[in-house]
Design an enzyme around this catalytic site. Sequence first.
Site, short mmCIF file in Angstrom:
data_model
loop_
_atom_site.label_atom_id
_atom_site.label_comp_id
_atom_site.label_asym_id
_atom_site.label_seq_id
_atom_site.Cartn_x
_atom_site.Cartn_y
_atom_site.Cartn_z
N GLY A 148 1.02 -1.09 0.03
CA GLY A 148 -0.09 -0.07 0.16
C GLY A 148 0.79 1.32 -0.06
N ARG A 167 -3.84 -11.40 -3.17
CA ARG A 167 -3.54 -10.75 -4.74
C ARG A 167 -2.32 -10.42 -4.94
NH1 ARG A 167 -8.18 -7.77 -2.56
NH2 ARG A 167 -7.07 -6.40 -1.51
N CYS A 220 -3.90 10.69 10.64
CA CYS A 220 -2.85 11.65 9.92
C CYS A 220 -3.19 13.03 10.37
CB CYS A 220 -2.81 11.33 8.40
SG CYS A 220 -4.56 11.34 7.75
N GLN A 252 -7.46 17.82 2.91
CA GLN A 252 -6.90 16.53 2.73
C GLN A 252 -6.64 16.08 1.43
OE1 GLN A 252 -9.31 15.33 6.79
NE2 GLN A 252 -8.17 13.69 5.97
N SER A 275 -4.03 10.72 -0.88
CA SER A 275 -3.26 9.67 -0.41
C SER A 275 -3.91 9.11 0.71
CB SER A 275 -1.86 10.10 0.03
OG SER A 275 -1.81 11.23 0.84
N LYS A 289 -12.20 11.84 14.73
CA LYS A 289 -11.11 11.22 15.16
C LYS A 289 -10.23 12.22 15.66
CE LYS A 289 -10.96 7.51 11.92
NZ LYS A 289 -10.56 7.20 10.64
N HIS A 327 -1.28 16.73 3.44
CA HIS A 327 -2.58 17.63 3.79
C HIS A 327 -2.15 18.94 4.31
CE1 HIS A 327 -4.40 13.52 3.59
NE2 HIS A 327 -4.51 13.43 4.92
P1 A2P Z 1 -3.01 -5.54 -1.73
O1 A2P Z 1 -2.15 -4.85 -2.38
O2 A2P Z 1 -2.63 -7.24 -1.84
O3 A2P Z 1 -4.34 -5.49 -1.81
P2 A2P Z 1 -3.80 1.23 0.47
O4 A2P Z 1 -3.97 1.71 1.99
O5 A2P Z 1 -2.73 2.00 -0.17
O6 A2P Z 1 -4.98 0.98 -0.47
O7 A2P Z 1 -3.11 -0.18 0.76
C1 A2P Z 1 -3.71 -1.07 1.58
C2 A2P Z 1 -2.71 -2.46 1.86
O8 A2P Z 1 -3.40 -3.45 2.79
C3 A2P Z 1 -2.34 -3.16 0.70
O9 A2P Z 1 -0.88 -3.63 0.93
C4 A2P Z 1 -2.98 -4.09 0.60
O10 A2P Z 1 -2.65 -5.48 0.21
C5 A2P Z 1 -3.28 -4.58 2.09
N1 A2P Z 1 -4.72 -5.25 2.24
C6 A2P Z 1 -5.75 -4.85 1.71
N2 A2P Z 1 -6.89 -5.79 2.38
C7 A2P Z 1 -6.00 -6.86 3.03
C8 A2P Z 1 -6.41 -8.13 3.46
N3 A2P Z 1 -7.71 -8.52 3.62
N4 A2P Z 1 -5.41 -8.88 3.96
C9 A2P Z 1 -4.16 -8.29 4.06
N5 A2P Z 1 -3.78 -7.52 3.56
C10 A2P Z 1 -4.89 -6.63 2.91
#
Ligand code: A2P
Length: 348
Positions: free
Chosen positions: A14, A41, A130, A157, A160, A214, A243
């Site tokens: 992410g 994924r 944040c 904001q 990101s 928050k 932000h």
């Molecule tokens: P993935 O890339 O495999 O979906 P962001 O906040 O930038 O959207 O990133 C979210 C992060 O959380 C990504 O690394 C995403 O992985 C991960 N993520 C989302 N859902 C899950 C889940 N159910 N289990 C583990 N990681 C998750």
Amino acid sequence: MSQTYSVAILGATGAVGTELLTLLEERNFPVSQLKLLASPRSAGKTLTFKGQEIAIEAVSAEAFQGIDIVLASAGGSTSKAWAKAITDAGAVMIDNSSAFRMDPTVPLIVPEINPAAAADHQGIIANPNCTTILMGVAIYPLHQIQPIRRIVVSTYQSASGAGARAMEEVKQQAIAILDDQTPPTESFPYPLAFNLFPHNSPLQPNGYCEEELKMVNETRKIFGESHLRVTATCIRVPVLRAHSEAINLEFDGPFDLTQAREAIAAAPGVELRENWEENYFPMPNEASGMDDVLAGRIRQDISDPNCIDLWISGDQIRKGAALNAVQIAELLVEKSWVKGKAAAGTAG
Ligand code: A2P
């Protein structure tokens, strides 16, 4: 004897996860082993740490065995789903989501403000919201000189805060709009490019959205001031990653502006940036990628002698999330509030 630590990043792919990876390397955090965890994924993809390719694994309970510190940034439901597995494995979870922030047994930490509260952790430490972190770092130096009685804040904001996909979506929206096409709106309810709207977190019965509450509740918890009066209006703007916030502070009496500037200039984590001749003040594009929150435009509120106004910009992904989390990990290491392993070659 120096120690090293097995670290896992949950949500490694992410926007915040990739910044965590960068910061662990940049700040030379004493990592003995690094695990990169995400959803199924992403399993099998790789990311680079200190020149080495590391394969991303799908999160599982077994993945936390032998880990000392988990930096989690994969959303609240993922944090809730894995918190027990993490603490059962004996690791400390530094959680970037809102899942545990208001839990009275979980410290909510900004190292520049309330580091001592982390000593009481029971396996989970929460990283604040944040906008709350950025505001807190900028105004806490003033609060230490003369207690703040009321905060009125409006936020601007960036995308990101909604993650990497949302940042990409804003770029796609801009391209589509410039091409007279309908912009995609998957991460946000409305197009954000060339637009702005009140923060898209769920609305509460009192008319505030979750993000605004928050700021109210987390600021109180971090400052240790349960009755501090705070009101917030949170707005999404078409900025990619930093932000900004317009903040009005009320004190019991007048606050000397020179003293305010000096306190902010001297405080850790915040940089005074203002040039009144040039009308130059903090801007999100300059704050992007920076560790410090930029603060400026400090002025007397002409409507109340006990109030001052200021303007800040801070990198939402760095100090607003990943950097604060890594600083919490550094604090745990410095104070021995987390168990580690003897560094190779220094054992015995
Ligand atoms: P993935 O890339 O495999 O979906 P962001 O906040 O930038 O959207 O990133 C979210 C992060 O959380 C990504 O690394 C995403 O992985 C991960 N993520 C989302 N859902 C899950 C889940 N159910 N289990 C583990 N990681 C998750």
